[in-house]
Design a protein around this motif. Structure first.
Motif, PDB file in Angstrom:
ATOM      1  N   MET A   1      42.744  48.686  40.906  1.00 40.74           N
ATOM      2  CA  MET A   1      42.300  49.162  41.686  1.00 40.74           C
ATOM      3  C   MET A   1      41.475  51.148  40.568  1.00 40.74           C
ATOM      4  O   MET A   1      42.072  50.538  39.162  1.00 40.74           O
ATOM      5  CB  MET A   1      43.136  50.710  42.909  1.00 40.74           C
ATOM      6  N   GLY A   2      40.986  51.663  41.034  1.00 46.63           N
ATOM      7  CA  GLY A   2      40.174  52.005  39.855  1.00 46.63           C
ATOM      8  C   GLY A   2      39.149  53.325  39.671  1.00 46.63           C
ATOM      9  O   GLY A   2      39.672  54.087  40.578  1.00 46.63           O
ATOM     10  N   LEU A   3      39.272  54.065  38.627  1.00 44.93           N
ATOM     11  CA  LEU A   3      38.167  55.280  38.906  1.00 44.93           C
ATOM     12  C   LEU A   3      37.450  55.358  38.090  1.00 44.93           C
ATOM     13  O   LEU A   3      36.788  54.792  37.044  1.00 44.93           O
ATOM     14  CB  LEU A   3      39.747  55.824  38.184  1.00 44.93           C
ATOM     15  N   ASN A   4      36.340  56.105  38.365  1.00 45.76           N
ATOM     16  CA  ASN A   4      35.567  56.316  38.161  1.00 45.76           C
ATOM     17  C   ASN A   4      35.223  58.014  36.623  1.00 45.76           C
ATOM     18  O   ASN A   4      34.543  58.742  36.361  1.00 45.76           O
ATOM     19  CB  ASN A   4      33.986  56.693  38.125  1.00 45.76           C
ATOM     20  N   GLU A   5      36.104  59.021  37.211  1.00 50.99           N
ATOM     21  CA  GLU A   5      35.898  60.766  37.330  1.00 50.99           C
ATOM     22  C   GLU A   5      37.335  60.130  36.407  1.00 50.99           C
ATOM     23  O   GLU A   5      38.701  59.687  36.139  1.00 50.99           O
ATOM     24  CB  GLU A   5      36.252  61.487  38.096  1.00 50.99           C
TER      25      GLU A   5
ATOM     26  N   GLY B   1      47.026  42.923  45.535  1.00 50.98           N
ATOM     27  CA  GLY B   1      47.178  42.604  43.680  1.00 50.98           C
ATOM     28  C   GLY B   1      48.124  40.698  43.488  1.00 50.98           C
ATOM     29  O   GLY B   1      47.760  40.055  42.808  1.00 50.98           O
ATOM     30  N   ARG B   2      48.191  40.524  45.234  1.00 46.70           N
ATOM     31  CA  ARG B   2      48.564  39.284  45.255  1.00 46.70           C
ATOM     32  C   ARG B   2      47.404  38.225  45.311  1.00 46.70           C
ATOM     33  O   ARG B   2      47.449  37.048  44.464  1.00 46.70           O
ATOM     34  CB  ARG B   2      49.439  38.747  46.112  1.00 46.70           C
ATOM     35  N   ASP B   3      46.753  38.237  46.092  1.00 41.13           N
ATOM     36  CA  ASP B   3      45.745  37.532  45.794  1.00 41.13           C
ATOM     37  C   ASP B   3      44.228  38.408  45.292  1.00 41.13           C
ATOM     38  O   ASP B   3      43.236  36.501  44.967  1.00 41.13           O
ATOM     39  CB  ASP B   3      45.130  37.731  47.477  1.00 41.13           C
ATOM     40  N   TRP B   4      44.016  38.707  45.135  1.00 44.14           N
ATOM     41  CA  TRP B   4      42.941  39.433  43.666  1.00 44.14           C
ATOM     42  C   TRP B   4      43.193  39.934  42.360  1.00 44.14           C
ATOM     43  O   TRP B   4      44.117  40.501  42.227  1.00 44.14           O
ATOM     44  CB  TRP B   4      42.291  39.981  44.148  1.00 44.14           C
ATOM     45  N   ASP B   5      42.402  38.851  40.993  1.00 47.58           N
ATOM     46  CA  ASP B   5      42.583  39.620  39.888  1.00 47.58           C
ATOM     47  C   ASP B   5      42.565  40.426  39.970  1.00 47.58           C
ATOM     48  O   ASP B   5      41.063  40.487  39.929  1.00 47.58           O
ATOM     49  CB  ASP B   5      42.623  38.823  39.156  1.00 47.58           C
ATOM     50  N   GLY B   6      43.083  41.928  38.843  1.00 44.94           N
ATOM     51  CA  GLY B   6      42.078  43.034  38.950  1.00 44.94           C
ATOM     52  C   GLY B   6      41.424  43.827  40.388  1.00 44.94           C
ATOM     53  O   GLY B   6      40.042  43.973  40.385  1.00 44.94           O
ATOM     54  N   TRP B   7      41.831  43.856  41.459  1.00 37.68           N
ATOM     55  CA  TRP B   7      41.444  44.620  42.375  1.00 37.68           C
ATOM     56  C   TRP B   7      41.170  45.716  42.060  1.00 37.68           C
ATOM     57  O   TRP B   7      42.009  46.344  41.301  1.00 37.68           O
ATOM     58  CB  TRP B   7      42.445  44.287  43.852  1.00 37.68           C
ATOM     59  N   THR B   8      39.760  46.622  41.947  1.00 39.13           N
ATOM     60  CA  THR B   8      40.106  47.652  41.478  1.00 39.13           C
ATOM     61  C   THR B   8      38.769  48.523  42.556  1.00 39.13           C
ATOM     62  O   THR B   8      37.501  48.194  42.835  1.00 39.13           O
ATOM     63  CB  THR B   8      38.981  47.828  40.355  1.00 39.13           C
TER      64      THR B   8
ATOM     65  N   HIS C   1      39.103  37.005  43.267  1.00 39.77           N
ATOM     66  CA  HIS C   1      39.877  35.918  44.451  1.00 39.77           C
ATOM     67  C   HIS C   1      40.483  35.166  43.094  1.00 39.77           C
ATOM     68  O   HIS C   1      39.665  33.893  42.252  1.00 39.77           O
ATOM     69  CB  HIS C   1      38.844  35.594  44.741  1.00 39.77           C
ATOM     70  N   ARG C   2      41.990  35.116  43.090  1.00 31.95           N
ATOM     71  CA  ARG C   2      42.911  34.557  42.404  1.00 31.95           C
ATOM     72  C   ARG C   2      42.722  32.837  42.846  1.00 31.95           C
ATOM     73  O   ARG C   2      42.614  31.757  42.527  1.00 31.95           O
ATOM     74  CB  ARG C   2      44.226  34.913  42.692  1.00 31.95           C
TER      75      ARG C   2
END
Length: 145
Positions: free
Chosen positions: A1-5, A71-78, A101-102
């Protein structure tokens, strides 16, 4: 998961800062810090048509049934939190999901809106709005993703 700020919301109880801490914790994979942003009776709704559609309750219920499964099903979910619109206890975040998608190897890059209600420094309600067809295409390997 991610950030932009890069702004650090610290320990502020302002609704925007509480939501920002949720994105920061999510990006770091820190489920304990993520749960700390939620009220004990939180209601977390993933949109109908989304692979995890439904309403989850309790911070543990949210992290086990949503974040851990993503997190289990997707790589790099952001979840890139781009823009915030705040009106009192309501915080709307315009964002973007990116992931691979993994199982299918298909990439996802889709706009999303999140609506949070924050009271007493904790998230009490969350609702997701997303183009579920794009998510389904990536997960199934069908369509023009």
């Amino acid at each position: 998961m991610g950030l932009n700020e890069t702004m650090d919301p610290g320990t502020s109880m302002a609704p925007r800062d509480v939501v920002r801490r949720q994105y920061i914790a999510s990006a770091a994979g820190d489920l304990e810090a993520l749960r700390a942003t939620m009220a004990p009776d939180v209601e977390w709704t993933e949109m109908a048509g989304f692979p995890l559609a439904g309403t989850y309750r309790t911070p543990q219920g949210v992290t086990s049934n949503v974040m851990e499964v993503l997190g289990r099903d997707w790589d790099g979910w952001t979840a890139h939190d781009d823009n915030y619109v705040v009106d009192g206890e309501n915080v709307v975040v315009l964002a973007r999901y990116t992931a691979t998608h993994r199982k299918t190897g298909r990439k996802l890059n889709v706009r999303v809106a999140h609506h949070f209600i924050v009271r007493g420094g904790l998230i009490v309600r969350f609702e997701q709005f997303v183009d579920t067809a794009k998510v389904a295409e990536a997960a199934s390997g069908e369509g023009d993703n």
